[in-house]
Design an enzyme around this catalytic site. Structure first.
Site, mmCIF file in Angstrom:
data_model
loop_
_atom_site.group_PDB
_atom_site.id
_atom_site.type_symbol
_atom_site.label_atom_id
_atom_site.label_comp_id
_atom_site.label_asym_id
_atom_site.label_seq_id
_atom_site.Cartn_x
_atom_site.Cartn_y
_atom_site.Cartn_z
ATOM 1 N N HIS A 115 -7.809 0.071 -4.107
ATOM 2 C CA HIS A 115 -8.060 1.080 -3.306
ATOM 3 C C HIS A 115 -8.564 2.806 -4.055
ATOM 4 O O HIS A 115 -7.981 3.038 -4.592
ATOM 5 C CB HIS A 115 -7.561 1.286 -2.285
ATOM 6 C CG HIS A 115 -7.308 0.727 -1.415
ATOM 7 N ND1 HIS A 115 -6.804 0.951 0.037
ATOM 8 C CD2 HIS A 115 -7.431 -0.808 -1.250
ATOM 9 C CE1 HIS A 115 -6.426 -0.615 0.061
ATOM 10 N NE2 HIS A 115 -6.956 -1.314 -0.391
ATOM 11 N N HIS A 145 0.950 -1.160 -0.155
ATOM 12 C CA HIS A 145 -0.137 -0.223 0.344
ATOM 13 C C HIS A 145 0.837 1.306 0.032
ATOM 14 O O HIS A 145 2.154 1.734 0.186
ATOM 15 C CB HIS A 145 -0.955 -0.151 1.549
ATOM 16 C CG HIS A 145 -2.136 0.855 1.111
ATOM 17 N ND1 HIS A 145 -2.082 2.500 1.378
ATOM 18 C CD2 HIS A 145 -2.991 0.965 1.310
ATOM 19 C CE1 HIS A 145 -2.973 3.432 1.136
ATOM 20 N NE2 HIS A 145 -3.845 2.633 1.405
ATOM 21 N N ASP A 190 -13.121 2.708 -1.235
ATOM 22 C CA ASP A 190 -11.858 2.848 -0.152
ATOM 23 C C ASP A 190 -12.559 4.193 0.431
ATOM 24 O O ASP A 190 -14.421 4.185 0.210
ATOM 25 C CB ASP A 190 -11.048 3.529 -1.008
ATOM 26 C CG ASP A 190 -9.917 3.878 0.226
ATOM 27 O OD1 ASP A 190 -9.915 2.989 1.015
ATOM 28 O OD2 ASP A 190 -8.275 3.752 -0.396
ATOM 29 N N HIS A 191 -12.332 4.307 1.452
ATOM 30 C CA HIS A 191 -13.211 5.808 2.084
ATOM 31 C C HIS A 191 -14.690 6.436 1.837
ATOM 32 O O HIS A 191 -15.009 7.074 0.672
ATOM 33 C CB HIS A 191 -12.048 6.780 2.345
ATOM 34 C CG HIS A 191 -10.874 6.083 3.589
ATOM 35 N ND1 HIS A 191 -10.049 6.741 3.436
ATOM 36 C CD2 HIS A 191 -10.435 4.951 3.239
ATOM 37 C CE1 HIS A 191 -9.120 6.193 4.146
ATOM 38 N NE2 HIS A 191 -9.226 5.820 4.325
ATOM 39 N N CYS A 251 -3.708 2.933 -4.768
ATOM 40 C CA CYS A 251 -4.545 3.889 -3.687
ATOM 41 C C CYS A 251 -4.738 4.625 -4.419
ATOM 42 O O CYS A 251 -3.584 5.858 -4.373
ATOM 43 C CB CYS A 251 -4.298 3.721 -2.140
ATOM 44 S SG CYS A 251 -5.371 4.583 -0.744
ATOM 45 N N TYR A 307 -15.478 4.659 6.864
ATOM 46 C CA TYR A 307 -15.320 2.957 6.346
ATOM 47 C C TYR A 307 -16.799 2.386 7.358
ATOM 48 O O TYR A 307 -17.256 1.704 7.216
ATOM 49 C CB TYR A 307 -14.294 1.635 7.064
ATOM 50 C CG TYR A 307 -13.683 1.546 6.212
ATOM 51 C CD1 TYR A 307 -13.091 0.922 5.769
ATOM 52 C CD2 TYR A 307 -12.050 2.638 6.989
ATOM 53 C CE1 TYR A 307 -11.832 1.288 4.817
ATOM 54 C CE2 TYR A 307 -11.431 2.891 6.153
ATOM 55 C CZ TYR A 307 -11.027 1.829 5.170
ATOM 56 O OH TYR A 307 -9.143 2.096 4.909
#
Ligand code: DNO
Length: 342
Positions: free
Chosen positions: A261, A196, A306-307, A234, A320
């Site tokens: 991500h 990551h 992702d977020h 990401c 999340y």
């Protein structure tokens, strides 16, 4: 692509059954929580987690993360025993059908944000980053709810001191040493390691950060060409660095990107940003161009929204919650389908 969703295990407020109801969801991305960093993940614990996923018809093929002990990053003499434990964990995960392990090599801190609930005009909240604010925070007392681990103030002081001797090159060498040692376990189990990027991708509190953009990707592949050495791409992490050309990176390394991500960022100024859900129109990253570059480059990995923001009155774990990530998943389904059929 295989669409997945991060799930924080039994303690996650989101039931697996809800995740299964998101269209096209193949499985969850999860981890064995509670085992101290550096110890082997026991087969029983892994199997228990898998059984919970199986019962809901969800796969457990991606782990995020198996954390890397600081002694490995620091290259201390204790690293060999810790790396051997990591390799044992890889074998145990392989037995449970895991195909991809997401990990990071950030010293001491994982991702960093300064506001977990920044309110937008529409009433939604999201994570944001203000560089100046961060620099004023008490470095010994930083914790984020999504981190896989955090340290006591005392441990942090000790670690920061130890990292004083670690240059970027040294940290990179320690990463290469670690990867070379675990590649046999990856070759035997077929598991892909997916590093990551550092989030945000620049040095923090004087601590070196080395996975920051295309150059780091080149260096990693050159140092450890084994196909099982790959990336978690990401968008939000790499995208925080304005000079990173995300579609170019996505296209160039598509076949080495085992996990993506995907999320959106809105730049507030040169260093600061606010997270903005997933749509291209909501921020500065061209999510369409990124997904297109991945698909055209031959990407065949796992994807997760992702977020997300907190919306519809949900008070979810920052980044999340269920609702906005589910919206992101649907958006990604549409983007991938359209581009794949082009
Ligand atoms: C934050 C996540 C990171 C990530 C780790 C991977 O939301 O993207 O915490 O899981 O850095 O090791």
């Amino acid at each position: 692509m295989k669409l997945t969703f991060r799930w924080y295990g039994e303690k996650d407020a989101i039931p697996l059954g809800y995740i299964k109801q998101i269209p096209n969801m193949s499985g969850v991305v999860t981890a064995v929580y509670g085992t101290p960093v550096g110890e082997v993940w026991e087969k029983e614990k892994i199997q228990k987690l898998k059984a919970m996923c199986d019962a809901q018809g969800l796969e457990m093929q991606v782990i995020e993360s198996v954390p890397v002990h600081e002694d490995i990053k620091l290259g201390k003499p204790t690293r060999d025993a810790l790396i051997a434990n990591y390799a044992r964990t890889i074998y145990n995960l392989g037995e449970a059908g895991v195909k991809c392990i997401c990990y990071n090599f950030m010293p001491v801190f994982d991702w960093l944000r300064t506001d977990l609930k920044k309110k937008a005009d529409d009433g939604s909240t999201s994570l944001s980053y203000r560089h100046e604010t961060l620099m004023k925070l008490d470095v010994k007392n930083l914790h984020l709810p999504g981190w896989d681990e955090s340290y006591t103030a005392e441990e942090i002081s000790g670690l920061i001191e130890e990292y004083g001797k670690i240059t970027h090159d040294k940290l990179f060498d320690n990463l290469v040493y670690f990867l070379k040692e675990i590649m046999p376990a990856c070759d035997a189990t077929g598991i892909n390691m997916a590093i990551h990027p550092d989030d945000p991708p620049w040095d923090m509190f004087g601590l070196p950060r080395i996975i920051t953009g295309a150059e780091s990707y080149d260096k990693m592949i050159e140092a450890v060409p084994d196909k099982h050495n790959g990336f978690t791409f990401c968008t939000g992490s790499l995208g925080a660095e304005r000079s990173n050309d995300l579609p170019a990176i996505a296209g160039k390394y598509a076949e080495r990107i085992y996990f993506a991500h995907i999320r959106q960022l809105k730049y507030d100024n040169e260093t600061d940003f606010t997270e903005a859900g997933h749509l291209t129109g909501a921020g500065n990253l061209d999510i369409y161009a990124i997904v297109k570059a991945l698909v055209k480059g031959g990407f065949d990995g796992y994807v997760r929204p992702d977020h997300g923001r907190n919306i519809w009155g949900e008070d979810g774990k920052p980044g999340y919650g269920l609702y906005d990530r589910a919206l992101g998943a649907c958006y990604l389904n549409g983007l991938f389908e359209a581009i794949e059929k082009e």
